[in-house]
Design an enzyme around this catalytic site. Structure first.
Site, PDB file in Angstrom:
ATOM      1  CG  HIS A 275      -2.175  -0.802   1.007  1.00  0.00           C
ATOM      2  ND1 HIS A 275      -3.082  -0.522   0.031  1.00  0.00           N
ATOM      3  CD2 HIS A 275      -2.626  -1.902   1.641  1.00  0.00           C
ATOM      4  CE1 HIS A 275      -4.073  -1.405   0.091  1.00  0.00           C
ATOM      5  NE2 HIS A 275      -3.813  -2.251   1.057  1.00  0.00           N
TER       6      HIS A 275
ATOM      7  NE  ARG B  18      -7.918  -5.398  -3.089  1.00  0.00           N
ATOM      8  CZ  ARG B  18      -8.129  -4.187  -2.531  1.00  0.00           C
ATOM      9  NH1 ARG B  18      -9.230  -3.959  -1.823  1.00  0.00           N
ATOM     10  NH2 ARG B  18      -7.247  -3.230  -2.666  1.00  0.00           N
TER      11      ARG B  18
ATOM     12  CD  GLU C 180     -13.722  -2.094  -0.302  1.00  0.00           C
ATOM     13  OE1 GLU C 180     -12.671  -1.465  -0.090  1.00  0.00           O
ATOM     14  OE2 GLU C 180     -14.154  -2.334  -1.441  1.00  0.00           O
TER      15      GLU C 180
ATOM     16  CG  ASP D  15     -12.371   1.841   1.399  1.00  0.00           C
ATOM     17  OD1 ASP D  15     -12.374   2.892   0.731  1.00  0.00           O
ATOM     18  OD2 ASP D  15     -11.562   0.929   1.222  1.00  0.00           O
TER      19      ASP D  15
ATOM     20  NE  ARG E 193      -7.380  -5.249  13.324  1.00  0.00           N
ATOM     21  CZ  ARG E 193      -6.294  -5.186  14.078  1.00  0.00           C
ATOM     22  NH1 ARG E 193      -5.264  -5.951  13.814  1.00  0.00           N
ATOM     23  NH2 ARG E 193      -6.221  -4.343  15.086  1.00  0.00           N
TER      24      ARG E 193
ATOM     25  NE  ARG F 264      -5.751   3.554  -4.752  1.00  0.00           N
ATOM     26  CZ  ARG F 264      -6.494   2.535  -5.158  1.00  0.00           C
ATOM     27  NH1 ARG F 264      -7.186   1.868  -4.261  1.00  0.00           N
ATOM     28  NH2 ARG F 264      -6.550   2.185  -6.424  1.00  0.00           N
TER      29      ARG F 264
END
Length: 930
Positions: free
Chosen positions: A157, A423, A542, A582, A620, A754
């Protein structure tokens, strides 16, 4: 001025004798860093760092306006070059303080073990002790581990700011400190250790903190693989062996091998949600790199094992199985024939080499009949055969050394090493399916259909054997890419088995059709066939709205025979992923936590009714605003029935290096996951729903907190301008810290941003707003409506693990927040009226939240009940705050230059580099809140 000022530790930290070694290490590292800065950058920079540090302490402690003015004057006069050196000095001190803390944690754990103390919370030993106190039989514990799946999943990320080069140097420093702790050195040895530390710190100082080029996905894969070298390849098998030994000790039996219940997963190279750089080719290369690392490890370990097992055939009697293995060896030299285990392992080594070649597509003729292993299970079978032979002639101690570790590794990692998840966003799946339908039946207009019509069409198509896609149709690039990545997954399955890519995750899952669309696309690649699925289809719920709907969605899904057949083909287990980041961005910390908890209660009931096993995958983050915080407490705070021996948890971005770069720290974090899962499954009360009055109180709190949070973030005119002006969100996008864009779309809208950079930005300006905003307002509203409400909230904190964990996490982030520092960031907002209106609301909510939190928890100050974290924060504030102050001044210079009619690129490059360095340093200083 001597270097002693660099080694200063604030008096408040002198409270505990057991922490003296930590203070000594911090002083030592600070002194050596100070010496390095003075030698490399000169006396002026060296002294300037100390002046800024002391002035910053005054400002932090007293919100001293004189100190504020001094800081602005000093920092405003810094040239970009000097500012960069100042930032590097404070950043490296944060990194060195982290190293000292990690070493000290290991030191304290060893001290407790040496002293024979009771096992510490979070260890497997403690979990077993609690199981013994609860009189759980060994058979029940064996059954638990036989059916358990515990999986930390590494993700890439855009908040990972650590370079592998700096990480390696930091690991060297940690190793030197640890070695000095364990071995009593002579004066000469101590001098040599000091010299080694100096060299390591100098190398660190002369190594660039930041990358000059942006990471590619394959760079991220390489970085992810490094944690296998640091921790996973050694510590996962070691932990499994430790659990087996504890079970054997409980029932006095032989050490029975357990299934590989602890498995490492990864999204790196398979997560294409919003990342256009993850392609079928990238997925294939990711699988290849993982495979090559596994094969290299097995080859290295097998060779080392052969070197160790020099047993002579005339001194030991080997089993018939080993004799049969020896007979197939192409090397029948007299030397090896005298050493049966070496001869047998030469067969294993040869087959491993040929397996690696075959998997690379390089297989050649096999003149001796020793073909490649068809699977990792076949490789392990040969190792098992050798182990049984060793045990049979009284060499059990040899069988339980390297050989046992290697056998366990083969079971854990196979030939694929890591389980890679796919994903993708549900909207992409929907567009792809729509195009496929339109090509075979023009006018279908799939995207315009209502949900029930979509379900009917998808169910009908799943029942057919024919493919939808045709090689003769010219599809859009997006559709071609989606079909290609599923085809790449099918090729990986054919080569390495289903474990290589076990999950297909659907982001932004909202309805039943989202799941059926994924099933249909898997069917196109042959991964769903004849009512059976080769991998799990996993919805990711989410947003707040999606969390509220997830129970009914899964209920409806299980009623569809075609989908239920797919679940049954996966052993009757359905995984559901819950998104923390999210939902937090959508509804705030209080409401996000509560809706996640309610969603789990609802899912437990739905799955129980349908007779399906629930496995929750918790998305998480590292920071509390993204669902982070202590993993142990978080798992134990789950509602009854939500864990049940099955759990997967993401390890996101910047938190991976702090958890898994040090093998002892990594082992501790893996133990935490195992012990918490065991306790939550076997030792927690079995009730699914807590007390009704607690539920009602939490619902009231959530509604008020939701309204307060949404009112500020989404309903306050100008809030987007305040956010972009008062944080480093624009500058974060320039960092080369990830392959994924910070926003899903090119817009300033918070809805498109994001969740991860959203939280990261608030942490940088020391507000941590997403992790607490709305709590104070919610408690005040609750108290106004309920006489005696405070007593009720205190009872919830005392008796309900969920509420206690919620408040504990807020306690942590509020303690790392600083209104004084944040007020300086607010000044970056050009509109004075907007700045005053919003920051005054934030200030009021912060003060109310702190006051109410302390009252409920029965504390007089933040972190009063967490001495370890309190000490850690006190150690780092003197070196963290200055980074914020320098960052603010650099932001002013950067934005002024950008706004100028003729901006200077040379000046801006230096200033922007300085800003990027401060982002790195602040993140390091905040650790799991950064």
């Amino acid at each position: 001025m001597s270097s002693a000022v660099w080694a200063a530790v604030e008096p408040a930290e002198e409270s505990s004798e057991k922490d003296r070694p930590l203070r000594d290490d911090i002083r030592r590292l600070g002194r050596l860093l100070g010496d390095t800065v003075r030698a490399q950058e000169g006396e002026a920079v060296y002294h300037l760092v100390e002046i800024i540090r002391r002035t910053s302490i005054r400002f932090h402690r007293d919100a001293d306006e004189g100190a504020r003015h001094e800081l602005e004057t000093i920092l405003g006069e810094l040239s970009p070059d000097v500012a960069v050196q100042i930032v590097r000095a404070f950043s490296y001190f944060s990194h060195l303080a982290n190293i000292a803390e990690d070493v000290h944690h290991t030191r304290r754990n060893r001290a407790h073990e040496i002293a024979g103390s009771a096992p510490r919370r979070g260890t497997v030993a403690d979990a077993f002790a609690r199981a013994a106190d609860a009189r759980l039989p060994a058979s029940q514990l064996r059954d638990f581990f036989a059916g358990a799946l515990i999986s930390p999943v590494l993700t890439a990320h855009p908040t990972e700011v650590r370079r592998k080069s700096t990480l390696n140097r930091e690991m060297e420093i940690a190793e030197l400190l640890d070695r000095a702790e364990r071995i009593r050195a002579t004066p000469r040895e101590a001098q040599a250790q000091d010299a080694q530390l100096r060299r390591a710190i100098l190398t660190l100082w002369q190594t660039a903190l930041l990358r000059r080029i942006k990471l590619t996905v394959m760079d991220e894969v390489t970085n992810g693989l490094s944690y296998y070298d640091y921790t996973f390849l050694e510590e996962v098998p070691r932990l499994l062996c430790a659990v087996e030994d504890k079970l054997a000790a409980l029932d006095g039996g032989e050490t029975a091998e357990l299934p590989s219940f602890l498995r490492i997963g990864s999204w790196i190279g398979g997560d294409r949600d919003g990342n256009p750089f993850v392609t079928a080719d990238i997925l294939g290369k990711t699988v290849e790199m993982h495979r090559e690392r596994a094969m290299r490890f097995y080859r290295e370990q097998t060779a080392a094992l052969a070197a160790e097992l020099s047993l002579a055939g005339r001194l030991v009697t080997v089993s018939d199985g080993v004799k049969a293995l020896m007979a197939t060896s192409p090397d029948q030299s007299m030397i090896l024939r005298e050493e049966p285990y070496r001869l047998a392992l030469s067969v294993v080594t040869t087959r491993l080499d040929r397996t690696a070649a075959a998997l690379r597509g390089e297989a050649g003729p096999i003149p001796d009949g020793l073909g490649p292993y068809p699977s990792a299970a076949a490789f392990k079978a040969d190792l098992d055969l050798i182990a049984r032979s060793l045990e049979a002639h009284g060499s059990r101690v040899l069988a339980h050394g390297r050989l046992r570790q290697l056998r366990r590794a083969a079971g854990c990692f196979g030939f694929h090493l890591a389980a890679v998840d796919l994903r993708q966003n549900s909207e992409v799946h929907a567009r792809t399916v729509a195009e496929l339908f339109e090509a075979v039946a023009p006018g279908t207009a799939y995207e315009t259909l209502e949900e029930e019509a979509r379900i009917a069409l998808l169910t009908e198509e799943l029942a057919t054997a024919r493919p939808l896609a045709s090689p003769f149709v010219a599809y859009s690039e997006e559709t071609r890419d989606e079909l290609a990545i599923f085809a790449a997954a099918a090729r990986a399955h054919a080569a390495l088995g289903e474990a290589v890519i076990p999950n297909c995750i659907i982001s932004k899952a909202e309805g039943v059709s989202d799941m059926l669309e994924a099933a249909l696309l898997l069917k196109e690649a042959g991964l769903v066939r004849r009512g059976a699925a080769a991998l799990n289809i996993v919805p990711l719920f989410e947003t707040i709205e999606d969390l509220r709907a997830c129970g009914p969605v899964m209920d409806r899904l299980f009623e569809i025979p075609a989908y239920r057949a797919l679940v049954d083909s996966r052993g009757g287990v359905q995984e559901v992923m819950l998104g923390y980041s999210d939902s937090n961005k959508d509804g705030g910390f209080v409401t996000s936590g509560w809706e996640l908890y309610k969603a789990e209660i609802g899912l437990v009931e739905v799955f129980r009714r349908h007779g399906v096993t629930l496995r929750l995958f918790h998305g998480r983050g590292g920071s509390v605003g993204r669902g982070g915080g202590p993993s142990f407490d978080a798992i134990l705070a789950q509602p009854g029935g939500a864990v049940n021996g099955q759990i997967r948890v993401t390890e996101q971005g910047e938190i991976i290096s702090s958890k898994y770069s040090n093998p002892e720290v990594g082992r501790r974090n893996l133990e935490i996951l195992v012990s918490a899962t065991l306790e939550a499954t076997l030792l927690q009360p079995g009730e699914t729903v807590p007390r009704a009055d607690f539920l009602g109180a939490m619902e009231a709190l959530s509604q008020s907190a939701f309204a307060a949070y949404r009112g500020l973030v989404y309903e306050t005119p100008g809030f987007e301008d305040y956010f972009w002006g008062s944080t480093v969100i624009s500058e974060i996008a320039t960092l080369n810290i990830g392959s994924r864009p910070a926003s899903r779309k090119k817009t300033r809208a918070i809805t498109a941003l994001r969740a991860i950079p959203w939280v990261f930005s608030w942490a940088q300006c020391r507000l941590m707003l997403p992790a607490w905003y709305g709590f104070g307002t919610a408690v005040d509203a609750f108290l106004a409506d309920r006489p005696g409400g405070m007593a009720e909230l205190k009872a919830m904190y005392r008796d309900w693990p969920f509420f206690r964990t919620l408040l504990s996490n807020m306690d942590m982030v509020l303690s790392k927040s600083s209104l004084a520092v944040a007020s300086r960031y607010a000044e970056l907002v050009e509109d004075a009226d907007l700045r005053t209106r919003i920051f005054s609301r934030i200030t009021q909510e912060y003060e109310t939240s702190v006051a109410r939190l302390l009252e409920i928890m029965g504390q007089t100050r933040l972190l009063e009940g967490n001495a370890l974290l309190d000490r850690s924060i006190r150690n780092r504030f003197p070196y963290l705050d200055p980074l914020n102050h320098v960052q603010i001044e650099l932001l002013k210079a950067h934005r002024a230059n950008q706004a100028a009619g003729t901006p200077r690129p040379d000046l801006d490059d230096k200033v922007l580099h300085g800003i990027q360095l401060t982002i790195n340093g602040i993140s390091a200083g905040l650790r799991n809140s950064g």
